[in-house]
Design a protein around this motif. Structure first.
Motif, PDB file in Angstrom:
ATOM      1  N   LEU A 173      41.972 -36.108 -27.350  1.00  0.00           N
ATOM      2  CA  LEU A 173      43.060 -35.492 -26.605  1.00  0.00           C
ATOM      3  C   LEU A 173      42.551 -34.990 -25.264  1.00  0.00           C
ATOM      4  O   LEU A 173      41.503 -34.367 -25.163  1.00  0.00           O
ATOM      5  N   ILE A 174      43.343 -35.312 -24.190  1.00  0.00           N
ATOM      6  CA  ILE A 174      43.024 -34.835 -22.843  1.00  0.00           C
ATOM      7  C   ILE A 174      44.009 -33.718 -22.513  1.00  0.00           C
ATOM      8  O   ILE A 174      45.229 -33.903 -22.611  1.00  0.00           O
ATOM      9  N   LYS A 175      43.478 -32.534 -22.110  1.00  0.00           N
ATOM     10  CA  LYS A 175      44.300 -31.397 -21.722  1.00  0.00           C
ATOM     11  C   LYS A 175      44.054 -31.083 -20.258  1.00  0.00           C
ATOM     12  O   LYS A 175      42.919 -30.906 -19.823  1.00  0.00           O
ATOM     13  N   LEU A 176      45.172 -31.012 -19.483  1.00  0.00           N
ATOM     14  CA  LEU A 176      45.107 -30.709 -18.060  1.00  0.00           C
ATOM     15  C   LEU A 176      46.088 -29.582 -17.773  1.00  0.00           C
ATOM     16  O   LEU A 176      47.276 -29.653 -18.151  1.00  0.00           O
ATOM     17  N   PHE A 177      45.589 -28.528 -17.112  1.00  0.00           N
ATOM     18  CA  PHE A 177      46.399 -27.363 -16.787  1.00  0.00           C
ATOM     19  C   PHE A 177      46.696 -27.352 -15.301  1.00  0.00           C
ATOM     20  O   PHE A 177      45.779 -27.552 -14.482  1.00  0.00           O
ATOM     21  N   CYS A 178      47.969 -27.145 -14.952  1.00  0.00           N
ATOM     22  CA  CYS A 178      48.392 -26.948 -13.563  1.00  0.00           C
ATOM     23  C   CYS A 178      48.677 -25.452 -13.413  1.00  0.00           C
ATOM     24  O   CYS A 178      49.656 -24.933 -13.975  1.00  0.00           O
ATOM     25  N   ILE A 179      47.845 -24.752 -12.627  1.00  0.00           N
ATOM     26  CA  ILE A 179      47.912 -23.299 -12.499  1.00  0.00           C
ATOM     27  C   ILE A 179      48.430 -22.966 -11.119  1.00  0.00           C
ATOM     28  O   ILE A 179      47.918 -23.465 -10.110  1.00  0.00           O
ATOM     29  N   ILE A 180      49.479 -22.105 -11.069  1.00  0.00           N
ATOM     30  CA  ILE A 180      50.119 -21.712  -9.812  1.00  0.00           C
ATOM     31  C   ILE A 180      49.674 -20.293  -9.486  1.00  0.00           C
ATOM     32  O   ILE A 180      49.736 -19.396 -10.336  1.00  0.00           O
ATOM     33  N   ALA A 181      49.246 -20.094  -8.243  1.00  0.00           N
ATOM     34  CA  ALA A 181      48.823 -18.759  -7.768  1.00  0.00           C
ATOM     35  C   ALA A 181      49.804 -18.280  -6.719  1.00  0.00           C
ATOM     36  O   ALA A 181      50.230 -19.057  -5.853  1.00  0.00           O
ATOM     37  N   VAL A 182      50.178 -16.988  -6.791  1.00  0.00           N
ATOM     38  CA  VAL A 182      51.145 -16.410  -5.854  1.00  0.00           C
ATOM     39  C   VAL A 182      50.428 -15.343  -5.041  1.00  0.00           C
ATOM     40  O   VAL A 182      49.779 -14.451  -5.602  1.00  0.00           O
ATOM     41  N   GLU A 183      50.535 -15.443  -3.728  1.00  0.00           N
ATOM     42  CA  GLU A 183      49.939 -14.472  -2.829  1.00  0.00           C
ATOM     43  C   GLU A 183      51.049 -13.816  -2.014  1.00  0.00           C
ATOM     44  O   GLU A 183      52.069 -14.441  -1.726  1.00  0.00           O
ATOM     45  N   GLY A 184      50.817 -12.602  -1.625  1.00  0.00           N
ATOM     46  CA  GLY A 184      51.834 -11.891  -0.849  1.00  0.00           C
ATOM     47  C   GLY A 184      52.571 -10.901  -1.735  1.00  0.00           C
ATOM     48  O   GLY A 184      52.016 -10.298  -2.656  1.00  0.00           O
ATOM     49  N   GLY A 185      53.863 -10.746  -1.454  1.00  0.00           N
ATOM     50  CA  GLY A 185      54.643  -9.788  -2.217  1.00  0.00           C
ATOM     51  C   GLY A 185      54.805 -10.207  -3.658  1.00  0.00           C
ATOM     52  O   GLY A 185      54.897 -11.400  -3.982  1.00  0.00           O
ATOM     53  N   ALA A 186      54.874  -9.203  -4.546  1.00  0.00           N
ATOM     54  CA  ALA A 186      55.040  -9.480  -5.978  1.00  0.00           C
ATOM     55  C   ALA A 186      56.493  -9.815  -6.259  1.00  0.00           C
ATOM     56  O   ALA A 186      57.422  -9.218  -5.707  1.00  0.00           O
ATOM     57  N   LEU A 187      56.711 -10.810  -7.119  1.00  0.00           N
ATOM     58  CA  LEU A 187      58.034 -11.281  -7.479  1.00  0.00           C
ATOM     59  C   LEU A 187      58.224 -11.134  -8.977  1.00  0.00           C
ATOM     60  O   LEU A 187      57.274 -11.282  -9.765  1.00  0.00           O
ATOM     61  N   ASP A 188      59.433 -10.877  -9.330  1.00  0.00           N
ATOM     62  CA  ASP A 188      59.797 -10.840 -10.738  1.00  0.00           C
ATOM     63  C   ASP A 188      59.763 -12.275 -11.260  1.00  0.00           C
ATOM     64  O   ASP A 188      60.270 -13.201 -10.592  1.00  0.00           O
ATOM     65  N   PRO A 189      59.162 -12.505 -12.440  1.00  0.00           N
ATOM     66  CA  PRO A 189      59.122 -13.879 -12.966  1.00  0.00           C
ATOM     67  C   PRO A 189      60.503 -14.491 -13.100  1.00  0.00           C
ATOM     68  O   PRO A 189      60.655 -15.722 -13.016  1.00  0.00           O
TER      69      PRO A 189
END
Length: 946
Positions: free
Chosen positions: A773-789
């Motif tokens: 099994l191949i596992k690949l993660f796409c990770i998003i980083a947020v910079e600046g003001g904090a946002l509600d999910p």
């Protein structure tokens, strides 16, 4: 003596049968000059004769035995069988007897065949009046061979030998006398190795007295003068008093100069035989041969021809029949008469020069002069030619009056018989095509045998020149440009009118031809180009320049009225500028309903030209509200101005160019919405399904357009322009593109302090074994003001480049939109994909059952969506992660486990099978029994006891 001088059995047949072994081996070879007596050497003649007789009797007995036992013997060809059994020399002279008349020449041929030795053979001739004792007459190889009574005749040439071939000779005796009657023997000296066949042959010659009498019935006249077509007769007599039964043959000959030709003959068998060229005249009874009385023969000619002129003589030959064949023994000839054919005088005359007005009648008279007053009938034919030396009789025939007075002519031509020597030709309603030369040809026919006719004379008149005068149509041609173009694609219309028409007839029609010539500033001559031409039958033919455009409907040629022709160019181009002129042709109707061009009149040229200037199109764009925030409405107006464009209409296209900093495709221009010249709106590449009605393009004025985009988003940032195209009307409802221009750009730039998103790819298993099994993660980083999910959503797509570098096009694997809907692309591999969201900012891609083809660079693309304070979702710019390389390795142990087990198992089975085959072969197939002698068991004795 029997073997050497025995008489032959029959003439020319082999009479003696000898075996080649019948001669003694000691017999010498016979040379070319030896005689048959040389065969008898040491052995006596009796021994040789006995041996030959024995061989001959054996051959005869064999023949009889073969005949007795064969049921088909009565049908066998005995002569061929005899020749097949008996081979040897054969000497031949004519069979039967030869009969000659005193004073004629005697020729006796002799030849030899089936001989040995040299090819050239010699011959001896002997003569006997009674047939018992022969006297030497002549020889080809011994000068002293002839007897004394014949040597003088040989010296005078009355008797001579003429060799016809190496194996043939002829005996010639000129002026045969009664003393030459008797038997003639031809013999050949032997040159053979063995004596076989016959060496001589005899022929009998009979000499008869001259009993043939030939003469003319009356003394020949100095000459018989006749005219063509008149009959004449010639006679001669022939008789014979021969004591033998003979037949007479008679031949009439015609001599002209040195040439002789046979007219008609009566053969010795009583058959008539016409000569060459007289077959048809003999069949129709024109030439006949009759008997008159007991010894008279008459040649009758019903119609004299020019070829019948000459000297006639009667040739009579006497024939005798011997043994089923006929021999000519004598021939005599006598001159009968000389025939002179006088030609018939015939002259034909026609008036030399005639002039007649067009539409009137032409009357010509053919006058005949001849010296014939008997029953001759004329045949009159009128010919027409354009030249005075026109080919005849290949010229066209106008009318003909045959010898039965029947007229053959066309409806507008009449031929009449005025008197016995005058014939009139009448041509009604003459036209210009009747101008030329007329000929009158006359042939005189005389009646012949069996109601036949014979041409006795013919003549042709001198050419009669006929000139048809006519009034040429008088008119003028005027060319007018009713519509002149001011711009390209304007309509051009030219009218060609006929004016000042004078002396026109009802049988005249007008056609037109249109021409074009390029205008040149220099004085160089330019050839005119034919645009179209109309023939007399109203058929229109196009030139090379106008053919295609006329078929497309761009060029229109028409006849508006009887005196007016028009030419239209629906869409005038710059290449059409130049000079135009027309030519009007007058056509005259002919008698056969055809039309002939009689006159051409050209108009003055008309120049079609306009000053050509470049089309100018200017577009200015402006933004009424320069400041706005995301979610507001974007508005842009475009103002258009044009110059040198006829009646323009505009089509508008709105384009958007992404900012330079965009990572997807810098400076990429997208078409959003368009409006054509008929005000039809079309969405181009607007792909936002949630905002289908979010863009509007409308026409405010004829030269002003307005573009609106509702609920703008951050992703809409870029440079916006108006692309305007000016169209000019062509052919009514059609349009032509005149010019295109681009407006100044209007920029949409959102000045916000919102968050910044980044994407990265991580994997705990960048190198796996096939099947894992191949596992690949796409990770998003947020910079600046904090946002509600809850105020964030993402569109995530996974891509793969299956190569070690990024030189190939990426392949979409799977995508997950902001609503959580997963879309997986179709694949032709066994491995399966799954995509899920495992965290607020993490997305996991799994490759189940990986294969070798699954290696390569993997990356993800993320499109963030942020909720604005107003509650609307704003689409952010799409971001891409850096690629990560995934390696798929092969499990060596598992890969070779099964092949090794299979190989060991097969080797073991093959080894056991080989041992089994060897064991069986050694016990049952290759076993040999060896019998050993039994040894006696005896004890050895001691030396002392021995």
């Amino acid at each position: 003596d029997w073997a050497r001088t025995s008489q032959p059995v029959g003439h020319g047949k082999r009479s003696q049968c000898h075996d080649a072994d019948a001669l003694s081996p000691r017999s010498p070879q016979v040379g070319a000059a030896s005689k048959p007596d040389a065969l008898f050497t040491e052995e006596g003649p009796a021994d040789i004769i006995t041996s030959r007789v024995r061989s001959g009797l054996t051959a005869i007995a064999s023949c009889l035995l073969l005949v007795n036992h064969n049921p088909f013997a009565p049908f066998w060809p005995w002569e061929e069988l005899f020749e097949a059994l008996c081979r040897g020399r054969v000497v031949r002279v004519p069979s039967g007897s030869l009969v000659r008349v005193v004073g004629t020449e005697l020729v006796i041929p002799c030849n030899v065949s089936d001989y040995d030795g040299p090819s050239e053979q010699n011959f001896d001739w002997s003569f006997s009046s009674s047939g018992s004792s022969f006297v030497e007459l002549a020889s080809t190889w011994e000068a002293g061979f002839p007897a004394q009574p014949y040597r003088e005749r040989l010296q005078r040439g009355e008797i001579l030998l003429r060799r016809t071939a190496n194996d043939g000779v002829e005996l010639h005796i000129k002026n045969v006398q009664p003393s030459d009657q008797g038997h003639y023997k031809c013999s050949t000296p032997s040159t053979d190795a063995t004596v076989q066949g016959n060496y001589e042959d005899i022929v009998q010659v009979k000499v008869l007295a001259d009993a043939l009498q030939v003469g003319a019935v009356a003394p020949p006249e100095p000459g018989l003068s006749l005219r063509l077509g008149e009959p004449f007769e010639l006679r001669c007599s022939a008789s014979t008093a021969s004591p033998l039964h003979t037949h007479l043959a008679l031949l009439w000959e015609l001599q002209r100069g040195t040439a002789r030709r046979s007219v008609l003959a009566l053969t010795h068998e009583g058959r008539f035989r016409p000569g060459p060229g007289y077959e048809q005249r003999y069949r129709v009874g024109d030439v006949r041969l009759d008997t008159v009385g007991a010894d008279g023969y008459r040649l009758s000619v019903a119609r004299a021809l020019a070829a019948d002129q000459g000297s006639y003589r009667c040739v009579v030959s006497e024939w005798i029949g011997e043994q089923g064949s006929w021999q000519e023994i004598q021939e005599k000839a006598v001159d009968v008469a000389t025939v002179l054919i006088q030609p018939t005088v015939l002259r034909v005359a026609v008036a030399r020069n005639v002039s007649v007005a067009e539409g009137k009648g032409l009357d010509l008279t053919c006058n005949i002069t001849t010296d014939r007053a008997d029953d001759v009938r004329p045949e009159v034919t009128w010919y027409f030619s354009r030249t005075p030396d026109g080919a005849w009789p290949g010229a066209p025939v106008l009318a003909r009056l045959d010898r039965d007075s029947l007229v053959h002519s066309s409806p507008h031509v009449a031929l009449s018989h005025v008197d016995a020597r005058s014939y009139h030709l009448l041509v009604r309603d003459v036209s210009k095509e009747n101008s030329g030369y007329y000929f009158c040809h006359v042939a005189l026919w005389a009646p012949g045998h069996n109601r036949s006719w014979h041409k006795v004379a013919e003549a042709r008149s001198a050419p009669a020149s006929v000139d048809v005068t006519w009034l040429e149509p008088d008119y003028q041609v005027y060319l007018n440009a009713s519509k002149v173009p001011e711009f390209s694609d304007d309509l051009t219309e030219l009218e060609c009118r006929i004016v000042d028409m004078k002396s026109l007839q009802a049988s005249v029609r007008f056609t037109v031809s249109w021409y074009y010539r390029v205008n040149r500033r220099s004085d160089d001559l330019v050839a005119s180009e034919l645009l179209a031409v109309m023939n007399g039958d109203w058929t229109l033919k196009y030139g090379d320049r106008s053919k295609q455009r006329a078929q497309d409907g761009d060029f229109i040629f028409s006849k508006e009225r009887t005196d007016t022709f028009s030419f239209r160019i629906q869409r005038t181009t710059e290449e059409d500028r130049g000079s135009y002129y027309c030519a009007v042709s007058a056509w005259t109707k002919q008698r056969n309903d055809s039309w002939v061009k009689s006159k051409d009149v050209f108009s003055k040229p008309v120049n079609i030209f306009w000053a050509s200037e470049d089309s100018v199109l200017v577009v200015k764009a402006r933004q009424p509200k320069p400041f706005f925030a995301a979610g507001n409405t974007f508005e842009m107006t475009c103002k258009v101005s044009s110059k040198n464009i006829k009646s323009p209409r505009y089509s508008v296209l709105i384009t958007a160019e992404k900012p330079v900093g965009d990572l997807s495709s810098p400076n990429e221009t997208k078409y959003i919405i368009s409006l054509d010249q008929d005000s039809v709106v079309k969405l181009e590449n607007w792909t936002d399904a949630s905002r289908v009605d979010g863009v509007v393009l409308e026409k405010v004025q004829e030269d002003e357009f307005r573009y609106r985009m509702y609920q703008t988003q951050v992703s809409d940032a870029g440079l916006y322009r108006c692309v305007v195209t000016a169209w000019s009307p062509v052919r009514g409802s059609l349009w032509r593109e005149a010019a295109t221009s681009l407006s100044n750009p209007i920029e949409i730039d959102f000045q916000t302090a919102g968050p910044i998103f980044n994407a990265s790819v991580h994997s705990d298993t960048p190198s796996v074994i096939r099947g894992d099994l191949i596992k690949l993660f796409c990770i998003i980083a947020v910079e600046g003001g904090a946002l509600d999910p809850d105020d964030m959503a993402f569109d995530v797509s996974w891509f793969a480049v299956h190569s070690f570098g990024l030189d190939k096009a990426p392949v979409l694997l799977s995508s997950l939109d902001r609503k959580g809907i997963v879309t997986t692309a179709e694949r032709d591999r066994k491995s399966e994909l799954s995509l899920e969201r495992v965290g607020v900012l993490e997305f996991l891609l799994r490759v189940h059952g990986s294969e070798d083809q699954d290696f390569g660079n993997y990356y993800c693309s993320v499109t963030p969506w942020v909720r604005s304070p107003t509650g609307s979702w704003q689409k952010e710019a799409e971001i891409y992660s850096k690629p990560i390389f995934v390696t798929v390795k092969m499990d060596v142990l598992n890969a070779f486990k099964y092949p090794l087990l299979i190989g060991v198992g097969l080797s073991t089975v093959i080894g056991l099978l080989s041992c089994l085959i060897g064991y069986c072969s050694s016990h049952w197939c290759c076993k040999k029994e060896v019998q050993e002698t039994r040894r006696e068991r005896r004890r050895l004795m001691s030396m002392e006891m021995d």
